[in-house]
Design a protein around this motif. Structure first.
Motif, mmCIF file in Angstrom:
data_model
loop_
_atom_site.group_PDB
_atom_site.id
_atom_site.type_symbol
_atom_site.label_atom_id
_atom_site.label_comp_id
_atom_site.label_asym_id
_atom_site.label_seq_id
_atom_site.Cartn_x
_atom_site.Cartn_y
_atom_site.Cartn_z
ATOM 1 N N TRP A 122 2.299 14.182 -4.999
ATOM 2 C CA TRP A 122 2.489 12.819 -5.492
ATOM 3 C C TRP A 122 3.689 12.138 -4.842
ATOM 4 N N SER A 123 4.159 12.659 -3.715
ATOM 5 C CA SER A 123 5.209 11.960 -2.977
ATOM 6 C C SER A 123 4.625 10.662 -2.435
ATOM 7 N N GLU A 124 5.458 9.642 -2.350
ATOM 8 C CA GLU A 124 5.011 8.323 -1.913
ATOM 9 C C GLU A 124 5.305 8.101 -0.441
ATOM 10 N N TYR A 125 4.329 7.521 0.226
ATOM 11 C CA TYR A 125 4.461 7.089 1.611
ATOM 12 C C TYR A 125 4.109 5.611 1.641
ATOM 13 N N ARG A 126 5.137 4.770 1.623
ATOM 14 C CA ARG A 126 4.902 3.326 1.592
ATOM 15 C C ARG A 126 4.567 2.846 2.993
ATOM 16 N N ALA A 127 3.446 2.173 3.097
ATOM 17 C CA ALA A 127 2.967 1.703 4.393
ATOM 18 C C ALA A 127 3.795 0.519 4.876
ATOM 19 N N ILE A 128 4.096 0.556 6.164
ATOM 20 C CA ILE A 128 4.833 -0.514 6.827
ATOM 21 C C ILE A 128 4.027 -0.914 8.055
ATOM 22 N N ASP A 129 3.712 -2.192 8.153
ATOM 23 C CA ASP A 129 2.919 -2.701 9.275
ATOM 24 C C ASP A 129 3.840 -3.464 10.224
ATOM 25 N N HIS A 130 4.406 -2.754 11.200
ATOM 26 C CA HIS A 130 5.335 -3.380 12.144
ATOM 27 C C HIS A 130 4.628 -4.307 13.129
ATOM 28 N N LYS A 175 10.363 -4.942 -1.629
ATOM 29 C CA LYS A 175 11.064 -5.281 -0.389
ATOM 30 C C LYS A 175 10.049 -5.835 0.608
ATOM 31 N N GLU A 176 10.481 -6.840 1.333
ATOM 32 C CA GLU A 176 9.568 -7.526 2.252
ATOM 33 C C GLU A 176 9.014 -6.602 3.335
ATOM 34 N N ILE A 177 9.746 -5.570 3.686
ATOM 35 C CA ILE A 177 9.279 -4.639 4.717
ATOM 36 C C ILE A 177 7.964 -3.962 4.323
ATOM 37 N N TYR A 178 7.709 -3.845 3.013
ATOM 38 C CA TYR A 178 6.489 -3.188 2.537
ATOM 39 C C TYR A 178 5.325 -4.161 2.344
ATOM 40 N N LEU A 208 0.833 -1.194 0.000
ATOM 41 C CA LEU A 208 0.000 0.000 0.000
ATOM 42 C C LEU A 208 0.869 1.245 0.000
ATOM 43 N N ILE A 209 0.549 2.156 -0.904
ATOM 44 C CA ILE A 209 1.245 3.441 -0.983
ATOM 45 C C ILE A 209 0.207 4.552 -0.906
ATOM 46 N N PHE A 210 0.434 5.502 -0.029
ATOM 47 C CA PHE A 210 -0.370 6.718 0.005
ATOM 48 C C PHE A 210 0.431 7.820 -0.675
ATOM 49 N N HIS A 211 -0.275 8.782 -1.257
ATOM 50 C CA HIS A 211 0.372 9.931 -1.902
ATOM 51 C C HIS A 211 -0.073 11.218 -1.225
ATOM 52 N N ASP A 212 0.818 12.194 -1.216
ATOM 53 C CA ASP A 212 0.411 13.519 -0.764
ATOM 54 C C ASP A 212 0.065 14.373 -1.976
ATOM 55 N N GLU A 213 -0.199 15.652 -1.759
ATOM 56 C CA GLU A 213 -0.631 16.534 -2.848
ATOM 57 C C GLU A 213 0.442 16.738 -3.912
ATOM 58 N N LEU A 266 -0.003 2.400 11.320
ATOM 59 C CA LEU A 266 1.015 2.043 10.340
ATOM 60 C C LEU A 266 2.164 3.036 10.434
ATOM 61 N N ARG A 267 3.318 2.612 9.959
ATOM 62 C CA ARG A 267 4.438 3.541 9.776
ATOM 63 C C ARG A 267 4.586 3.755 8.287
ATOM 64 N N TYR A 268 5.298 4.815 7.923
ATOM 65 C CA TYR A 268 5.400 5.175 6.506
ATOM 66 C C TYR A 268 6.848 5.488 6.152
ATOM 67 N N ASP A 269 7.238 4.979 5.015
ATOM 68 C CA ASP A 269 8.557 5.244 4.474
ATOM 69 C C ASP A 269 8.388 6.239 3.337
ATOM 70 N N PHE A 270 8.907 7.462 3.536
ATOM 71 C CA PHE A 270 8.820 8.496 2.520
ATOM 72 C C PHE A 270 9.790 8.140 1.392
ATOM 73 N N VAL A 271 9.270 7.992 0.171
ATOM 74 C CA VAL A 271 10.103 7.548 -0.937
ATOM 75 C C VAL A 271 10.548 8.710 -1.812
ATOM 76 N N LYS A 272 9.634 9.566 -2.242
ATOM 77 C CA LYS A 272 10.028 10.698 -3.084
ATOM 78 C C LYS A 272 9.020 11.805 -2.997
#
Length: 149
Positions: free
Chosen positions: A85-93, A116-119, A78-83, A143-149
């Motif tokens: 279009w930056s990516e926030y990849r969801a991480i379920d710890h 990657k398995e973390i996502y 799952l990826i969320f986007h901001d306004e 969830l935690r989020y990994d900011f990608v771009k």
């Protein structure tokens, strides 16, 4: 602008786009899609019209993406986007998922390398996160989020 503030949404299910004019219908289509063995969903909207000078250089629409999910069997990404279009990849710890390389290739958002398995997360939890997002307009805090771009 919040996902809750629009009058219509562009819902793409397995690369087939449709315009949906109520949030309840968006939610229903997403719930129905969960029964599929695999798939992808993207949710976008058309923001307010751009000023004439921006339309001239960027085209006529200002599309806002909210999220994209891909799943295969019981695993999802799952990826969320901001306004922007930056990516926030969801991480379920809380519920770490271990899955095969082959499964991770099927949910890699079109990238050539396996995800990657973390996502990777449980499909049911990914859809729960989307449901919460559509109810509140905010990213789930569990969830935690990994900011990608």
């Amino acid at each position: 602008m919040s996902v809750l503030a629009h009058d219509e949404w562009f819902l793409e299910l397995d690369e087939k786009e449709e315009i949906v004019s109520s949030l309840e219908q968006v939610k229903k289509r997403i719930v129905d899609a969960q029964t599929l063995l695999s798939g992808s969903i993207a949710l976008c909207t058309d923001n307010d019209p751009l000023p004439w000078w921006q339309r001239l250089f960027r085209g006529g629409k200002d599309v806002r993406s909210y999220f994209r999910i891909e799943w295969f069997r019981d695993v999802a990404a799952l990826i969320f986007h901001d306004e922007n279009w930056s990516e926030y990849r969801a991480i379920d710890h809380e519920h770490v998922v271990s899955t095969s390389v082959e499964s991770r290739k099927k949910i890699s958002f079109g990238e050539p390398q396996p995800l990657k398995e973390i996502y990777c997360m449980e499909k049911s939890r990914a859809f729960s996160a989307i449901s919460e997002f559509l109810d509140t307009g905010r990213l789930p805090t569990w969830l935690r989020y990994d900011f990608v771009k």
